[in-house]
Write an enzyme that holds these catalytic residues in place. Structure first.
Site, mmCIF file in Angstrom:
data_model
loop_
_atom_site.group_PDB
_atom_site.id
_atom_site.type_symbol
_atom_site.label_atom_id
_atom_site.label_comp_id
_atom_site.label_asym_id
_atom_site.label_seq_id
_atom_site.Cartn_x
_atom_site.Cartn_y
_atom_site.Cartn_z
ATOM 1 N N ASP A 155 0.835 -1.191 0.000
ATOM 2 C CA ASP A 155 0.000 0.000 0.000
ATOM 3 C C ASP A 155 0.872 1.244 0.000
ATOM 4 O O ASP A 155 1.918 1.277 0.654
ATOM 5 C CB ASP A 155 -0.935 0.016 1.217
ATOM 6 C CG ASP A 155 -0.182 0.150 2.541
ATOM 7 O OD1 ASP A 155 -0.249 1.231 3.162
ATOM 8 O OD2 ASP A 155 0.485 -0.827 2.951
ATOM 9 N N SER A 156 0.443 2.265 -0.738
ATOM 10 C CA SER A 156 1.114 3.561 -0.785
ATOM 11 C C SER A 156 2.573 3.407 -1.195
ATOM 12 O O SER A 156 2.873 2.913 -2.282
ATOM 13 C CB SER A 156 0.947 4.259 0.565
ATOM 14 O OG SER A 156 1.293 5.620 0.496
ATOM 15 N N ALA A 157 3.521 3.765 -0.322
ATOM 16 C CA ALA A 157 4.931 3.580 -0.644
ATOM 17 C C ALA A 157 5.231 2.115 -0.944
ATOM 18 O O ALA A 157 6.038 1.798 -1.825
ATOM 19 C CB ALA A 157 5.797 4.059 0.523
ATOM 20 N N HIS A 280 -6.804 8.328 1.140
ATOM 21 C CA HIS A 280 -5.535 7.631 1.333
ATOM 22 C C HIS A 280 -5.439 7.118 2.773
ATOM 23 O O HIS A 280 -5.800 7.808 3.715
ATOM 24 C CB HIS A 280 -4.380 8.587 1.053
ATOM 25 C CG HIS A 280 -3.080 7.903 0.843
ATOM 26 N ND1 HIS A 280 -2.686 7.401 -0.367
ATOM 27 C CD2 HIS A 280 -2.061 7.618 1.700
ATOM 28 C CE1 HIS A 280 -1.495 6.847 -0.259
ATOM 29 N NE2 HIS A 280 -1.098 6.955 0.988
#
Length: 313
Positions: A155-157, A280
């Protein structure tokens, strides 16, 4: 100016306010040590425990120059048909094995797959490509350790890292059978799309993204580096089947859309789904927000399908 009062429902607003009570919007102005303390506390407050039957073992794998800590989740009494290599979010400066502990445990419990969470090195102490190098080491360890198919997820990074590993391993004898990217940052065009529509989105702003990027690279211009920005690649052929799930109210949403489109244009399999009204970081809302709960089920189902080598989209 985007009107979030019309896009975001009451449950999600309650999640946003609860998050802000632990992790204020100006946290990027604090020292790195303070940011990590704040983030870790927030993650502890949202910790949801393990599903019944899931156990975890924390160990480390040998890698060039350092050992990489990992946490391996197993469903007791179950012969896992696939292995998920999971990379956590946190802007490349936050998080670790504990920050996404319950997420990985639930992913294991609901798919029956073994899940390996990777504690890659963080910036600014270890700038890019340290996290990528650790992820590559973890992948090499996984294919040497397991006979089961390997699914990449993050997820994300962590979504960024998973995608970078997919690009880097296309020529390997064994490569990932699929990748699941959750609201990833992939180095897209910041002058258009969601980067413009959601510059000041709740939970993640363009100012936040600029900060994380500068910390990750030390301010160095890494234009064209696909280990940093997978969307900079000129070749999207032969990537593993890909599912990208993004949040509508997130400056990174367009990255997921663009990434899926380029894989399909290159003749590959990709499915992009944008979660309406979500923000987010909504993984932490999977037990309190209906939309997030439904999305997590989509995530679990996608991982299960990819691990079986199937494609249903």
């Amino acid at each position: 100016m985007t009107d979030y009062t019309k896009l975001i429902d009451a449950e999600t607003w309650a999640f946003i306010e609860r998050t802000k009570s632990y992790y204020p919007p100006d946290t990027v102005d604090y020292t790195i040590v303070q940011q990590r303390e704040i983030y870790d506390r927030m993650c502890r407050e949202f910790f949801a425990g393990y599903p019944e039957g899931v156990s975890a073992e924390t160990t480390a794998i040998a890698a060039p120059g350092c050992d990489v800590p990992v946490r391996i989740y197993r469903l007791v009494g179950n012969a896992a048909e696939a292995v998920v290599l999971y990379f956590h979010g946190g802007g490349f400066i936050l998080g670790g094995l504990d920050s996404h502990d319950d997420v990985c445990a639930e992913l294991c419990g609901r798919t029956g797959y073994e899940v390996v969470s990777v504690d890659y090195r963080l910036a600014p102490e270890r700038r890019h490509p340290a996290a990528f190098d650790d992820a590559m080491a973890a992948f090499e360890w996984a294919i040497a350790t397991y006979v089961q198919p390997i699914v990449l997820a993050g997820d994300s990074a962590g979504g960024n890292i998973a995608a970078a590993i997919s690009h880097a391993t296309r020529g390997h004898k064994r490569h990932p059978v699929g990748q699941l990217l959750i609201y990833p940052g992939l180095g897209g065009d910041r002058s258009r799309g969601s980067y413009v529509r959601h510059t000041e989105a709740p939970m993640l702003t363009m100012r936040d993204l600029d900060f994380y990027q500068d910390i990750r690279t030390g301010g160095e211009d890494r234009t064209g580096d696909i280990t940093l920005s997978p969307l900079a690649d000129g070749d999207f052929a032969n990537l593993p089947p890909t599912v990208v799930i993004t949040a509508e109210c997130d400056p990174l949403s367009s990255d997921g859309e663009a990434y899926g489109e380029r894989i399909v244009a290159a003749g590959g399999k990709a499915f992009w789904f944008e979660e309406a009204g979500l923000v987010h970081g909504y993984l932490r809302a999977r037990h309190s927000v209906g939309r997030a709960r439904e999305s997590f089920t989509r995530i679990v189902d996608a991982v299960a399908v990819l691990g079986r080598g199937e494609w249903v989209w």
